[in-house]
Design a protein around this motif. Structure first.
Motif, PDB file in Angstrom:
ATOM      1  N   HIS A   1       0.831  -1.134   0.000  1.00 54.64           N
ATOM      2  CA  HIS A   1       0.000   0.000   0.000  1.00 54.64           C
ATOM      3  C   HIS A   1       0.884   1.207   0.000  1.00 54.64           C
ATOM      4  O   HIS A   1       1.751   1.268   0.826  1.00 54.64           O
TER       5      HIS A   1
ATOM      6  N   ARG B   1      -9.558  -1.966   5.937  1.00 55.79           N
ATOM      7  CA  ARG B   1     -10.052  -1.441   4.658  1.00 55.79           C
ATOM      8  C   ARG B   1      -9.568  -0.012   4.430  1.00 55.79           C
ATOM      9  O   ARG B   1      -9.260   0.373   3.289  1.00 55.79           O
TER      10      ARG B   1
ATOM     11  N   GLU C   1      -7.166   1.228   1.216  1.00 57.06           N
ATOM     12  CA  GLU C   1      -7.436   2.402   0.383  1.00 57.06           C
ATOM     13  C   GLU C   1      -6.263   3.372   0.395  1.00 57.06           C
ATOM     14  O   GLU C   1      -5.862   3.903  -0.636  1.00 57.06           O
TER      15      GLU C   1
ATOM     16  N   THR D   1      -2.612   1.804  -1.235  1.00 59.08           N
ATOM     17  CA  THR D   1      -2.541   1.223  -2.564  1.00 59.08           C
ATOM     18  C   THR D   1      -1.653   2.109  -3.441  1.00 59.08           C
ATOM     19  O   THR D   1      -1.744   3.327  -3.390  1.00 59.08           O
TER      20      THR D   1
ATOM     21  N   ALA E   1     -10.182  -8.606  -0.623  1.00 56.71           N
ATOM     22  CA  ALA E   1     -10.181  -7.169  -0.913  1.00 56.71           C
ATOM     23  C   ALA E   1      -8.770  -6.630  -1.060  1.00 56.71           C
ATOM     24  O   ALA E   1      -8.519  -5.729  -1.868  1.00 56.71           O
TER      25      ALA E   1
ATOM     26  N   GLU F   1      -7.955  -7.580  -4.694  1.00 52.70           N
ATOM     27  CA  GLU F   1      -8.799  -6.942  -5.699  1.00 52.70           C
ATOM     28  C   GLU F   1      -8.694  -5.414  -5.664  1.00 52.70           C
ATOM     29  O   GLU F   1      -8.618  -4.767  -6.700  1.00 52.70           O
ATOM     30  N   GLU F   2      -8.706  -4.843  -4.456  1.00 55.07           N
ATOM     31  CA  GLU F   2      -8.652  -3.385  -4.333  1.00 55.07           C
ATOM     32  C   GLU F   2      -7.210  -2.884  -4.284  1.00 55.07           C
ATOM     33  O   GLU F   2      -6.876  -1.881  -4.908  1.00 55.07           O
TER      34      GLU F   2
ATOM     35  N   GLY G   1      -5.626  -3.515  -7.617  1.00 54.65           N
ATOM     36  CA  GLY G   1      -6.464  -3.048  -8.723  1.00 54.65           C
ATOM     37  C   GLY G   1      -5.814  -2.019  -9.635  1.00 54.65           C
ATOM     38  O   GLY G   1      -5.773  -2.213 -10.859  1.00 54.65           O
TER      39      GLY G   1
END
Length: 236
Positions: free
Chosen positions: A9, A96, A100, A103, A157, A160-161, A164
């Motif tokens: 991240h 989560r 965010e 990433t 997640a 995928e996130e 992404g």
């Protein structure tokens, strides 16, 4: 981890510049007399998630307690429970938020992209591996691996996130170079996932396991893996 891609991240090209702040370093506008404003409530919620994640990363899910989190953030347990019914719910929200925040953004890849596909892919590999190697990212990946049986949706997640933007950028990149006739990629998204697994997956697993990688050896790995990938998708 995360299917061998090494997710985490990254923000504005360096996770180190955005480590999760400890409670002592946070500057928060405390509400005065009366009901706190919406902005103040959001700021306090942000502080709660940051401190909670810090404690989860340091102590692990099992050892962290709602009481300790409440004390560190300067809230009553009642206030924390009013937002999150249990520790698992708070853990998921904190993780989560971290996914965010850390990433690697598309802008980071666009900044290193050139007309030389090999050099662009090598630069992307360096960004991803550097991101995985940061202390907070490493701890986050370890705790997600340890808790994947309890929170499988978070593990999913994270890939995928978290991966992404990388997958989408590589997909667009492979489509563009295929149209130019430089490579032959009929399934660009699958090729993007395969590239991450081949080039980033090995170093990521070594780093998360607690070992270090020599810079020279890392460069050799990246160059070899990128070359191997390009030979596999080259025009015949």
């Amino acid at each position: 981890m995360y299917n061998g891609t090494g997710v985490f991240h990254y923000e504005h090209f360096s996770l180190e510049s955005k480590k999760i702040r400890s409670h002592a370093n946070l500057t928060v506008s405390r509400p005065g007399v009366g009901r706190p404003t919406r902005a103040q409530q959001e700021q306090r919620h942000e502080e709660l998630l940051n401190v909670a994640l810090d404690i989860f990363l340091e102590r692990g899910f099992e050892q962290a307690t709602m009481e300790e989190i409440a004390i560190q953030v300067g809230m009553s347990k009642r206030t924390v429970y009013a937002r999150y019914e249990d520790k698992g719910t708070l853990f998921k929200a904190a993780v989560r938020r971290a996914i965010e925040r850390y990433t690697v953004p598309r802008e980071a890849f666009e900044a290193v992209a050139t007309d030389d596909l090999e050099e662009t892919l090598a630069a992307i590999a360096h960004l991803r591996i550097a991101n995985v190697a940061t202390p907070v990212a490493t701890k986050l990946q370890r705790i997600l691996s340890a808790q994947s049986y309890r929170f499988p949706e978070l593990f999913h997640a994270a890939f995928e996130e978290g991966a992404g933007p990388t997958i989408r950028f590589l997909t667009d990149l492979f489509e563009r170079f295929s149209k130019q006739g430089d490579i032959n990629v009929t399934e660009p998204r699958r090729a993007a996932a395969a590239f991450l697994s081949l080039v980033v997956g090995g170093p990521a697993r070594i780093i998360v396991s607690g070992n270090t990688l020599d810079a020279t050896e890392m460069e050799k790995h990246i160059r070899f893996a990128v070359g191997l990938f390009l030979r596999g998708v080259g025009r015949r």
